[in-house]
Write an enzyme that holds these catalytic residues in place. Structure first.
Site, PDB file in Angstrom:
ATOM      1  N   GLY A 154      75.845  98.853  35.411  1.00  0.00           N
ATOM      2  CA  GLY A 154      76.820  98.455  34.688  1.00  0.00           C
ATOM      3  C   GLY A 154      76.560  98.713  33.000  1.00  0.00           C
ATOM      4  N   ILE A 224      51.267  85.592  34.735  1.00  0.00           N
ATOM      5  CA  ILE A 224      51.266  86.526  35.793  1.00  0.00           C
ATOM      6  C   ILE A 224      49.948  87.070  36.264  1.00  0.00           C
ATOM      7  CG2 ILE A 224      52.008  88.781  36.341  1.00  0.00           C
ATOM      8  CD1 ILE A 224      54.536  88.356  34.434  1.00  0.00           C
ATOM      9  N   MET A 361      60.779  83.591  28.737  1.00  0.00           N
ATOM     10  CA  MET A 361      61.305  84.406  29.951  1.00  0.00           C
ATOM     11  C   MET A 361      61.099  83.656  31.192  1.00  0.00           C
ATOM     12  SD  MET A 361      60.557  88.433  28.810  1.00  0.00           S
ATOM     13  CE  MET A 361      61.732  89.222  27.345  1.00  0.00           C
ATOM     14  N   HIS A 487      52.899  54.483  46.339  1.00  0.00           N
ATOM     15  CA  HIS A 487      51.546  54.573  46.513  1.00  0.00           C
ATOM     16  C   HIS A 487      51.292  54.735  48.094  1.00  0.00           C
ATOM     17  CE1 HIS A 487      47.240  53.822  46.110  1.00  0.00           C
ATOM     18  NE2 HIS A 487      47.413  52.858  46.953  1.00  0.00           N
TER      19      HIS A 487
END
Length: 509
Positions: A154, A224, A361, A487
């Site tokens: 696009g 990461i 991000m 609990h």
């Protein structure tokens, strides 16, 4: 934040749905993947189908907008679903099971398995199956909500026009009232090191290695780096992470949590070289890679030899060839698209969300921005409190946080108090024989309001959502401390840490 029901009511009163329903009838007859000589007319055109884009497209359609979503890849879901969050979590989960079975953990629980073998291809197949199911799920949701899916790259070719182009050069023009850029981000390249996704890999290649490397070097010990490093370390690799900063876990992590996190990972066999920079990497004739490193401040060079080099020094906004320059939309110094509080660019009907704008991000941050952005297009209020956006590292144990860290509060001069509770004193963690970590709560010294929550331990990624809800509602430490928690559960540790912050002491430690 204005509730969704109010937005729906507002639109209904304005006759918005009736006006757009006629347009939607035409949209429903357009195939999900369509190319024709005739332009498509839309109210909202979303460029990108990652977490921010596909959620925004569905929400826009639900609000009555005639919606188109353009995606350059064959499958929907963006980086997160195809080569990021989702496949990495599949490998993290399955490698953890293997680690438990292959080591002494199962035997200590009375589960004796004579021989445990790794079938890496089968593990990858399960990962691919999960990804396929979820990408197919988005396609189904698009069809269900009458979102038109156009496959292609696009590009904004006018203030009210987007052109999608396929690999073979075919084009589809979309005339649109509003444009939403949700193109996400891409791997940040490392100067002088060429990624081939074979032996020098990005996070994408690290998710699809054909065999377990004997030695793996990871450039970067952020989210990461430690996640993917953990996967291969559990499966048998000797893993060393080289990090320029002096801590693991990336930006935003509380330093006390980071130090404890590093200690636990090292106990698992993960190696770290902190305050160290990579100066280059050379492939040798035998296929191995020599990675040159030295102290971040400069000093004697050292060479680490590995079979696979994983480069994960971060990500950068993906904004190339979107047509922004032609429209006069300039990027900020970090390559992000400047937007106002309603996510509008300098051109009011062109919006941007997610990784291409400022902020962390994160997939869930992009999702929230996508939803409130299109609600704003429909006349709703637009508000997001970025202090209430949680972060998670999906290692074992997990790390999660929301709100301010202790270092941030000190820097801002805010008076605060601290409440801590170790999982070693939590009944459920004890019964699970999984007691590493703790919950740390930061509360305002005088008002008792929760300012930050930091969790290192089992289930941290789930528990942090209770903290996010508390922050969103402006809860005090006492508010959480007085909520009855079932609990035995791990989340009792969260309650106990709030008890410690509010009253000075927990009950069970």
């Amino acid at each position: 934040m204005q509730s969704w029901s109010r937005v729906y009511c507002s639109l209904a009163k304005k006759g918005h749905f009736n006006r757009l329903s006629h347009g939607l009838q035409g949209a429903s007859s357009v195939p999900l993947r369509t190319y024709s000589d005739q332009p498509i007319d839309a109210d909202v055109t979303v460029i990108g189908s990652g977490p921010g884009g596909y959620v925004a497209a569905i929400k826009a359609a639900q609000l009555g907008f005639k919606t188109v979503c353009i995606e350059k890849n064959e499958t929907l879901g963006g980086t997160c679903l195809n080569v990021g969050c989702i496949p990495s979590k599949a490998l993290l989960n399955n490698s953890h099971y293997y680690h438990l079975a292959h080591g002494k953990d199962f035997a200590s629980r009375g589960i004796e398995i004579p021989e445990v073998r790794l079938n890496l291809e089968k593990m990858m197949e399960q990962k691919r199956s999960a990804v396929k199911a979820l990408t197919g799920g988005i396609a189904h949701l698009f069809k269900q909500n009458k979102v038109v899916h156009v496959n292609g790259f696009g590009k904004i070719t006018g203030k009210n026009q987007v052109t999608a182009t396929t690999a073979d050069g075919s084009t589809q023009v979309i005339g649109t009232k509003n444009i939403l850029i949700a193109t996400g981000s891409e791997v940040t390249p490392f100067p002088g090191i060429t990624i081939d996704e074979d032996t020098i890999v990005s996070s994408t290649g690290a998710l699809s290695l054909k065999k377990v490397p004997e030695k793996l070097v990871v450039i970067g010990a952020g989210v990461i780096g430690v996640e993917l490093g953990s996967v291969w370390q559990r499966l048998g690799a000797d893993v060393t992470a080289v990090e320029f900063l002096g801590h693991v876990g990336g930006i935003g992590i509380d330093m006390e949590i980071s130090k404890n996190f590093q200690r636990i990972l090292q106990k698992q066999g993960f190696k770290f070289k902190l305050n160290t920079k990579v100066t280059g990497a050379t492939k040798k004739s035998d296929g191995k890679i020599d990675v040159s490193v030295e102290a971040a401040s400069g000093g004697k060079a050292e060479v680490i030899t590995c079979d696979v080099l994983l480069v994960c020094i971060g990500r950068r906004p993906f904004t190339q060839n979107l047509g922004l320059e032609e429209l006069g939309i300039e990027l900020d110094p970090k390559g992000r698209i400047p937007v106002n509080t309603r996510f509008q660019t300098k051109i009011p009907n062109i919006f941007a969300i997610g990784d291409v704008v400022a902020g962390p991000m994160l997939a869930h941050k992009a999702e929230d921005e996508g939803i409130i952005c299109v609600e704003g297009m429909a006349g709703g209020a637009v508000h997001i409190d970025y202090n209430c956006v949680p972060s998670v590292i999906y290692t074992h144990p997990e790390v999660a946080w929301v709100g301010k860290s202790e270092e941030q509060l000190k820097e801002e001069g805010v008076e605060f108090k601290v409440g801590k509770f170790p999982f070693a004193a939590n009944s459920r963690a004890k019964t699970n024989a999984d007691t590493d970590g703790m919950v740390k709560i930061l509360g305002h010294k005088s008002t008792d309001r929760i300012l930050g929550a930091h969790i290192l331990g089992p289930g941290a990624g789930e528990m942090v959502n209770e903290a996010a809800l508390a922050l969103e509602y402006g809860a005090s430490c006492e508010d959480v401390a007085r909520v009855c928690h079932a609990h035995p559960t791990l989340s009792e540790a969260f309650r106990e840490a709030n008890l410690a912050a509010s009253f000075g002491k927990p009950i069970n430690f």
